[in-house]
Scaffold this motif. Structure first.
Motif, PDB file in Angstrom:
ATOM      1  N   ALA A  28       0.756  -1.218   0.013  1.00 12.78           N
ATOM      2  CA  ALA A  28      -0.081   0.141   0.024  1.00 12.78           C
ATOM      3  C   ALA A  28       0.917   1.249  -0.079  1.00 12.78           C
ATOM      4  O   ALA A  28       2.064   1.307   0.591  1.00 12.78           O
ATOM      5  CB  ALA A  28      -0.712  -0.002   1.150  1.00 12.78           C
ATOM      6  N   SER A  29       0.502   2.402  -0.597  1.00 11.65           N
ATOM      7  CA  SER A  29       1.048   3.676  -0.757  1.00 11.65           C
ATOM      8  C   SER A  29       1.051   4.197   0.639  1.00 11.65           C
ATOM      9  O   SER A  29       0.007   4.133   1.375  1.00 11.65           O
ATOM     10  CB  SER A  29       0.744   4.303  -1.767  1.00 11.65           C
ATOM     11  OG  SER A  29      -0.646   4.648  -1.629  1.00 11.65           O
ATOM     12  N   ARG A  30       2.006   4.836   0.862  1.00 10.80           N
ATOM     13  CA  ARG A  30       1.994   5.897   2.157  1.00 10.80           C
ATOM     14  C   ARG A  30       0.970   7.003   2.052  1.00 10.80           C
ATOM     15  O   ARG A  30       0.889   7.478   0.969  1.00 10.80           O
ATOM     16  CB  ARG A  30       3.321   6.444   2.426  1.00 10.80           C
ATOM     17  CG  ARG A  30       4.217   5.353   2.998  1.00 10.80           C
ATOM     18  CD  ARG A  30       5.569   6.011   3.370  1.00 10.80           C
ATOM     19  NE  ARG A  30       6.750   5.534   2.727  1.00 10.80           N
ATOM     20  CZ  ARG A  30       7.792   5.934   2.475  1.00 10.80           C
ATOM     21  NH1 ARG A  30       8.368   7.194   2.990  1.00 10.80           N
ATOM     22  NH2 ARG A  30       8.830   5.269   1.779  1.00 10.80           N
ATOM     23  N   LYS A  31       0.543   7.552   3.070  1.00 12.59           N
ATOM     24  CA  LYS A  31      -0.223   8.385   2.930  1.00 12.59           C
ATOM     25  C   LYS A  31       0.194   9.681   2.331  1.00 12.59           C
ATOM     26  O   LYS A  31       1.318  10.031   2.529  1.00 12.59           O
ATOM     27  CB  LYS A  31      -0.686   8.824   4.331  1.00 12.59           C
ATOM     28  CG  LYS A  31      -1.757   7.870   5.063  1.00 12.59           C
ATOM     29  CD  LYS A  31      -2.358   8.359   6.277  1.00 12.59           C
ATOM     30  CE  LYS A  31      -3.286   7.282   6.869  1.00 12.59           C
ATOM     31  NZ  LYS A  31      -4.010   7.641   8.125  1.00 12.59           N
TER      32      LYS A  31
END
Length: 102
Positions: free
Chosen positions: A95-98
Motif C-alpha cells: 500500500a502507498s504511504r499517506k
C-alpha cells in the motif's frame, strides 16, 4: 487436540495415545500388536508412551491396527491451477504511504 496449536512433541504424544486406544479397542496386547507389526515390543511401548519413533515403526503399527489408510491424506499432493501458480509468482505490492500519489 488441535494439532495446529500443539508442539511437535504434543502431536506425537497424542498420536501415541490414539494408537494405544485403538489397540485396546481391538483387545490386543502390546506383545500381540508388536508381533503383528513386525517390530519390537520396546518400539511399540515407546510409540504409545511418547509417540517418538521412526516413521517405519509408525507405519507398521498403524497397519497392524488397521488405520494405515487414515495417514494417506497427510501425503496427498494438492493440485494447483495455472491461475494459482501465476498469482503466487506475481510480485507483492504494498500500500502507498499517506500523501503519496500513484
Amino acid at each position: 487436540m488441535l494439532f495446529k496449536l500443539a508442539t511437535p512433541q504434543e502431536v506425537a504424544g497424542e498420536l501415541g495415545r490414539r494408537l494405544r486406544e485403538r489397540r485396546l479397542s481391538l483387545n490386543l496386547t502390546q506383545a500381540e500388536t508388536a508381533a503383528r507389526a513386525g517390530t519390537s515390543l520396546g518400539a511399540l511401548q515407546n510409540l504409545e508412551r511418547t509417540g517418538l519413533v521412526t516413521v517405519e515403526v509408525l507405519f507398521r503399527v498403524a497397519g497392524a491396527l488397521g488405520v494405515l489408510d487414515q495417514l494417506e491424506p497427510v501425503f496427498v499432493t494438492r493440485s494447483v491451477s495455472i491461475e494459482q501458480m501465476e498469482a503466487a509468482s506475481q510480485k507483492r505490492r504494498r500500500a502507498s504511504r499517506k500523501g503519496d500519489k500513484q
